[in-house]
Design an enzyme around this catalytic site. Structure first.
Site, short mmCIF file in Angstrom:
data_model
loop_
_atom_site.label_atom_id
_atom_site.label_comp_id
_atom_site.label_asym_id
_atom_site.label_seq_id
_atom_site.Cartn_x
_atom_site.Cartn_y
_atom_site.Cartn_z
N HIS A 122 0.87 -1.17 0.00
CA HIS A 122 0.00 0.00 0.00
C HIS A 122 0.92 1.23 0.00
O HIS A 122 2.03 1.17 0.51
CB HIS A 122 -0.83 -0.05 1.28
N ASP A 199 3.02 -4.70 7.94
CA ASP A 199 1.82 -3.88 7.78
C ASP A 199 0.63 -4.83 7.90
O ASP A 199 0.34 -5.59 6.99
CB ASP A 199 1.87 -3.19 6.41
N GLN A 202 -4.54 -5.36 6.76
CA GLN A 202 -5.51 -6.27 6.13
C GLN A 202 -5.49 -7.66 6.74
O GLN A 202 -6.25 -8.52 6.31
CB GLN A 202 -5.24 -6.37 4.62
N LYS A 225 -10.76 -1.13 10.24
CA LYS A 225 -10.94 -2.27 9.32
C LYS A 225 -11.36 -3.52 10.08
O LYS A 225 -11.62 -4.56 9.49
CB LYS A 225 -9.66 -2.53 8.55
N CYS A 364 -4.75 2.61 -3.73
CA CYS A 364 -3.52 3.11 -3.10
C CYS A 364 -2.36 2.15 -3.31
O CYS A 364 -1.54 1.92 -2.41
CB CYS A 364 -3.71 3.36 -1.61
#
Lengths: 411, 145
Positions: A122, A199, A202, A225, A364
């Site tokens: 991202h 990261d 997700q 999220k 993104c």
């Protein structure tokens, strides 16, 4: 027993019509919906004990402090961090990654040092490193992608060298749904004396995270999220690394002593939480974690796997729909696709006319779009409250889109 | 109005015709023409517009780029519209177009707006207004310089 209908009852927003059709919300990778428990926790905080933390002698101040610090304990246990002070509340994943880039990397890296990442990041896990490279003279190195959008450990071995100081990577790609082997990559990084940053924006909503098992040095994620409110997330970092870093923002809350020309910082985690913290957000975040753990992360993951498998099976009936990324059993509940000859914005507009919410654009992840050879794609992403009939409505709406544009093309 | 007829207003036949058979797609010689690059960073659409201006007149206009049916048909219509207009006229029509797609009152009498009125349908789709205005913003940027 996981009962999706019961889950749906907890999400007030799902029970509405959009453009004359029942809402089918498939934009979960952008942000998830919030269960009533989280909404009520926010309401309760603002209705009954809103106050600033860490300083009020009064009753509400203590209650707010308990709520905020209790939330830190919840986040700590959620990702199985060793110490509570390893949890820093941030505005979200982007801020968390920027703290590492700014307070760790800019201070430690020198000319010629390497930062290793992937083309599926991202933008929030690319641009901070570009800035670090500009400031320090470090260089960015990308691990190449396999044709199905995964990475191979052999390529990681080849890319990481003794000059590598940082390896950073998405746990789950927000476009392809690829699940990266971050634990194994971390081992390779550590063998070369580099740190491993994950990261987790997700992955944290959909699977059990154990930062001690992953043995990553930093892990960044966002509440919104994973059924929590927007505006809050967390940075996990190993204590010895965080201790050795300068603060990211300077001001109230984060100081120990303040003189006219010199100041000193509070201990962890407070030196990284300048200003009045995101109190209501943290309380909502903790409630979202309660909610997800009550349902069971393993149940959520299994449910999404079932949905993405079902969706991919149904899409094989449609040859003109191209799905990007790995096969269903190797991906999270994310489906990025294009309909041949129809721009994804136009697809998304027709889907919306049928009540189906998907994302269209570059997500993104411009470098990944270049790799895929397209400027934009459409994306459907699933969460615990989606059903097989949501998938059916989605596929029906895709057929509508195809027919709609087929007709206009045919004249 | 039903959603289906909203969709039909957005994707009018004339729009799809410009999308499938874009007018003025291509490039102009850099020595004779201005080149303006414009992105819509939120969605990835890109347009490269070439404007040939002589004595305050837009003599030729061409474009290349990638985007959805709305942004590309709008570019096709815009280039058709501004060719032969003075800079002042082109900018004025751009202002009228901007008011039209935002659902405001607009002057439909001063100029023959032709095909571009077909893009009125985007007023019902706020997320798509930026698609419709991309090429026009590129043109304004070029002519302002």
């Amino acid at each position: 027993m996981f009962d999706v209908q019961k889950v749906r009852e907890q999400f007030p927003i799902l029970h509405q019509e959009v453009n004359g059709h029942p809402l089918v919300y498939l934009d979960n990778s952008a942000t998830s919906q919030k269960p009533i428990q989280v909404i009520e926790a926010l309401e309760e905080y603002y209705n009954s004990y809103n106050s600033n933390v860490h300083r009020g002698v009064h009753t509400l101040g203590s209650k707010a402090t308990d709520g905020y610090e209790g939330a830190r304990d919840r986040v700590q246990s959620f990702i199985n961090a060793k110490n509570r002070e390893e949890i820093i509340f941030t505005r979200g994943t982007t801020t968390a990654l920027n703290i590492v880039a700014s307070s760790y990397a800019k201070a430690k890296l020198n000319e010629g040092d390497e930062i290793v990442l992937t083309p599926m990041e991202h933008h929030s896990n690319i641009i901070p490193w570009q800035q670090v490279a500009k400031a320090t003279g470090a260089v960015l190195k990308y691990i190449p992608l396999q044709p199905d959008g995964t990475i191979s450990l052999e390529d990681v071995e080849e890319t990481v060298t003794d000059k590598t100081k940082i390896v950073t990577m998405v746990h789950v790609s927000n476009v392809l749904g690829t699940m990266n082997p971050v634990k194994e990559v971390g081992e390779i990084a550590h063998n070369h004396g580099a740190i491993m940053i994950v990261d987790g924006a997700q992955s944290s909503p959909h699977k059990k995270i154990d930062v001690q098992d992953l043995n990553c040095d930093f892990f960044a994620f966002s509440a919104h999220k994973m059924c929590g409110p927007t505006g809050i997330g967390a940075l996990y970092g190993k204590k010895e690394l965080l201790d050795d870093m300068e603060p990211f923002e300077f001001g109230g809350e984060m100081i120990d002593e303040v003189g006219l020309y010199e100041s000193t910082w509070k201990e962890l985690p407070y030196k990284f939480e300048g200003g009045t913290p995101i109190i209501g957000g943290a309380i909502g975040f903790a409630k979202a974690i309660d909610y997800l753990e009550e349902i069971g992360l393993e149940n959520i993951e299994a449910h999404e796997k079932m949905l993405v498998q079902y969706a991919m099976d149904r899409l094989t009936e449609h040859e003109d729909v191209e799905v990007y990324g790995p096969p269903a059993d190797q991906r999270a509940g994310i489906l990025t696709f294009n309909i041949k000859g129809v721009h994804p914005h136009d697809v998304a507009t027709v889907l919306d006319s049928q009540g189906v919410a998907v994302r269209a654009g570059h997500h993104c992840a411009r470098p990944l779009m270049n790799w895929l050879g397209c400027t934009a794609t459409a994306r459907a992403s699933f969460y615990l409250y989606n059903t097989k009939s949501d998938v059916d409505a989605f596929v029906d709406a895709l057929v509508t889109a195809k027919e709609y544009f087929g007709d206009v093309y045919a004249e | 109005m039903s959603m289906q007829s909203n969709l039909d207003t957005l994707y009018r036949q004339v729009i799809m015709d410009h999308y499938k058979n874009p007018r003025n797609r291509g490039e102009l010689d850099e020595n004779d023409a201005l080149t303006i690059n414009m992105n819509n960073p939120s969605c990835g659409d890109r347009i490269q517009l070439h404007l040939q201006v002589e004595n305050d007149q837009v003599v030729d206009a061409k474009f290349t780029g990638e985007g959805c049916s709305i942004s590309l048909s709008s570019a096709s219509m815009m280039t058709d519209t501004v060719k032969g207009k003075s800079i002042e006229e082109a900018l004025e029509i751009s202002g009228i177009f901007s008011e039209m797609v935002q659902g405001k009152e607009y002057d439909d009498e001063k100029y023959d707006l032709g095909d571009i009125e077909a893009l009125q349908g985007v007023t019902k789709f706020p997320a798509r207004i930026k698609c419709a205005t991309l090429a026009w913003k590129a043109m304004e940027k070029g002519l302002d310089e």
